[in-house]
Design a protein around this motif. Structure first.
Motif, short mmCIF file in Angstrom:
data_model
loop_
_atom_site.label_atom_id
_atom_site.label_comp_id
_atom_site.label_asym_id
_atom_site.label_seq_id
_atom_site.Cartn_x
_atom_site.Cartn_y
_atom_site.Cartn_z
N GLN A 146 44.10 45.18 38.86
CA GLN A 146 42.74 45.33 38.35
C GLN A 146 41.70 45.45 39.48
O GLN A 146 40.51 45.60 39.20
CB GLN A 146 42.38 44.12 37.47
CG GLN A 146 43.42 43.73 36.44
CD GLN A 146 44.05 44.90 35.71
OE1 GLN A 146 43.39 45.89 35.41
NE2 GLN A 146 45.34 44.79 35.41
N ILE A 149 38.99 48.27 39.42
CA ILE A 149 37.85 48.04 38.54
C ILE A 149 36.84 47.11 39.23
O ILE A 149 35.63 47.37 39.24
CB ILE A 149 38.30 47.44 37.20
CG1 ILE A 149 39.18 48.45 36.45
CG2 ILE A 149 37.10 47.02 36.35
CD1 ILE A 149 39.78 47.90 35.17
N GLU A 153 33.02 48.10 40.16
CA GLU A 153 31.90 47.34 39.62
C GLU A 153 31.02 46.74 40.71
O GLU A 153 29.84 46.46 40.48
CB GLU A 153 32.42 46.24 38.68
CG GLU A 153 33.02 46.74 37.39
CD GLU A 153 32.01 47.44 36.50
OE1 GLU A 153 30.85 46.99 36.46
OE2 GLU A 153 32.38 48.45 35.87
N VAL A 214 34.01 42.43 35.84
CA VAL A 214 35.26 42.83 35.18
C VAL A 214 35.32 42.20 33.79
O VAL A 214 35.32 40.98 33.66
CB VAL A 214 36.48 42.41 36.03
CG1 VAL A 214 37.78 42.76 35.30
CG2 VAL A 214 36.44 43.10 37.39
N GLU A 215 35.37 43.04 32.76
CA GLU A 215 35.28 42.58 31.38
C GLU A 215 36.64 42.45 30.69
O GLU A 215 36.71 42.32 29.47
CB GLU A 215 34.41 43.54 30.57
CG GLU A 215 32.99 43.67 31.08
CD GLU A 215 32.14 44.56 30.20
OE1 GLU A 215 31.95 44.22 29.03
OE2 GLU A 215 31.70 45.61 30.68
N ALA A 304 35.47 47.45 25.15
CA ALA A 304 34.84 47.53 26.46
C ALA A 304 35.87 47.46 27.58
O ALA A 304 35.74 48.15 28.60
CB ALA A 304 33.81 46.41 26.61
N ALA A 305 36.88 46.63 27.38
CA ALA A 305 37.94 46.52 28.38
C ALA A 305 38.70 47.84 28.53
O ALA A 305 39.05 48.26 29.64
CB ALA A 305 38.90 45.40 28.00
N GLU A 307 37.47 50.83 27.89
CA GLU A 307 36.58 51.76 28.56
C GLU A 307 36.54 51.50 30.06
O GLU A 307 36.49 52.43 30.87
CB GLU A 307 35.17 51.67 27.97
CG GLU A 307 35.04 52.28 26.59
CD GLU A 307 35.42 53.76 26.56
OE1 GLU A 307 34.94 54.51 27.44
OE2 GLU A 307 36.21 54.15 25.69
N GLN A 308 36.56 50.23 30.43
CA GLN A 308 36.53 49.89 31.85
C GLN A 308 37.83 50.34 32.53
O GLN A 308 37.81 50.85 33.66
CB GLN A 308 36.32 48.39 32.03
CG GLN A 308 35.77 48.02 33.39
CD GLN A 308 35.24 46.61 33.42
OE1 GLN A 308 35.94 45.66 33.07
NE2 GLN A 308 34.00 46.45 33.85
N THR A 309 38.93 50.19 31.84
CA THR A 309 40.21 50.66 32.38
C THR A 309 40.20 52.18 32.54
O THR A 309 40.69 52.72 33.54
CB THR A 309 41.37 50.23 31.46
OG1 THR A 309 41.40 48.80 31.39
CG2 THR A 309 42.71 50.73 31.99
N SER A 311 37.85 53.95 33.36
CA SER A 311 37.01 54.34 34.50
C SER A 311 37.82 54.46 35.79
O SER A 311 37.37 55.11 36.75
CB SER A 311 35.87 53.35 34.69
OG SER A 311 36.34 52.10 35.17
#
Length: 339
Positions: A146, A149, A153, A214-215, A304-305, A307-309, A311
């Motif tokens: 992770q 990410i 961020e 990190v969400e 949201a998690a 979507e963050q992944t 990215s």
């Protein structure tokens, strides 16, 4: 494709699973952990010793793992019906292996312990301090998985960070010996391992990724979906016992550590008690869990998690939250309350 993961273990495990159907009085459910027999594993042993699994007609043998990605292929191939793994790595595994019969069914680390642990004496106190430094990262480490990410961020220049691939056994010793400036890992693992190696607590900086943009969720109980569809009541009973084990460990951490020491006599009871309490306070018994019980996820946060992944990871297919988490096997909320 997923077929490349099929091994002789699959045939053998399917034979075991097939022998534990409705006609059997007891269902075998070997459980693959993510890591060694340390404090955060104690609730599962307490569940064994207090009869929570046996009362549900389950025979549960617990095996240690080699990292938070380790249990995913074990469960996907059917070598184990249930395991404990990082849900974010599970998303990528399913994307890379369409149709793999594995999903998460119970969130345990509602706040993930993914962290960068450094030493203040080496100039590490904030994420930006990693630039110009050497970061030790085990390739199979869930926190390292992770890190992109976390880096995005916090606007980190990855070209300015020297990443040193390290093994799990050498990760903390290298930081203790100042061969690296920081490491990726689980907060409760790396922090206490470094204290055990003689690094002063006030020299440690623990940068939790969840506190720095990190969400994501963390580790969850995962299940082989073929097994689950054939044994739904056993899976629900297993999850109920897991919740009971955590509830009992929160109420009496010393009893949980006693159960752990039965399996790992070389463990330091005081240190593992501290490690367990860190996991409870920081990762398991969050405000969300205190209100809703252990095991579930918030749909908006899960979206949201994902979507963050997205990215930092290019999915081959459009991600689908229903492939990664299935709450239909969870017992009722009352059975999952931890206090």
């Amino acid at each position: 494709m997923f077929n490349r993961y099929i091994s002789t273990a699959f045939a053998a495990s399917m034979a075991v699973i097939g022998a534990t159907g409705a006609a059997s009085a007891e269902t075998d459910m070997p459980f693959a952990l993510d890591w060694k027999f340390e404090g955060p594993a104690a609730p599962y042993f307490l569940a064994v010793d207090s009869g929570l699994f046996a009362d549900a007609d389950l025979s549960v043998e617990i095996s240690e793992g080699k990292g938070s990605l380790d249990a995913i292929p074990k469960v996907a191939t059917g070598a184990y019906p249930v395991g404990f793994a990082d849900i974010n790595s599970l998303m990528r595994f399913i994307d890379q292996n369409p149709g793999a019969p594995v999903t998460a069914v119970m969130m345990v680390y509602d706040k993930p312990p993914f962290a960068v642990v450094g030493r203040k004496s080496l100039g590490i106190e904030t994420p930006k301090d990693l630039e110009g430094k050497v970061l030790g990262a085990p390739p199979p480490d869930g926190a390292w998985a992770q890190f992109p990410i976390f880096a995005a961020e916090n606007d980190l220049d990855m070209d300015a960070i020297t990443v040193e691939p390290v093994g799990f056994p050498t990760r903390e010793p290298m930081l203790a010996q100042e061969e690296v400036d920081a490491v990726t890992g689980f907060s409760f693992s790396s922090t206490l391992n470094l204290k055990r190696l003689g690094v002063a607590e006030d020299d440690l900086s623990v940068i939790l990724m969840a506190d720095n943009g990190v969400e994501l969720y963390g580790n969850a109980v995962i299940v082989n979906t073929d097994f689950a569809s054939e044994n739904p009541e056993a899976v629900t009973a297993f999850l109920g016992a897991i919740a009971g084990g955590w509830k009992a460990a929160i109420a009496d951490p010393e009893a949980a550590i006693e159960a752990l020491l039965e399996r790992n006599p070389a463990a330091d009871a005081e240190l593992e008690t501290e490690r367990l309490q860190m996991a409870i306070d920081d990762n398991v018994l969050t405000d969300y869990v205190a209100e809703n019980g252990i095991g579930g996820v918030d749909a908006d946060r899960m979206a949201a998690a994902i979507e963050q992944t997205k990215s930092v990871y290019e999915f081959t297919s459009e991600p689908d939250a229903s492939l990664y988490f299935d709450d239909s096997y969870l017992p009722g909320a009352d059975a999952r309350m931890l206090k």
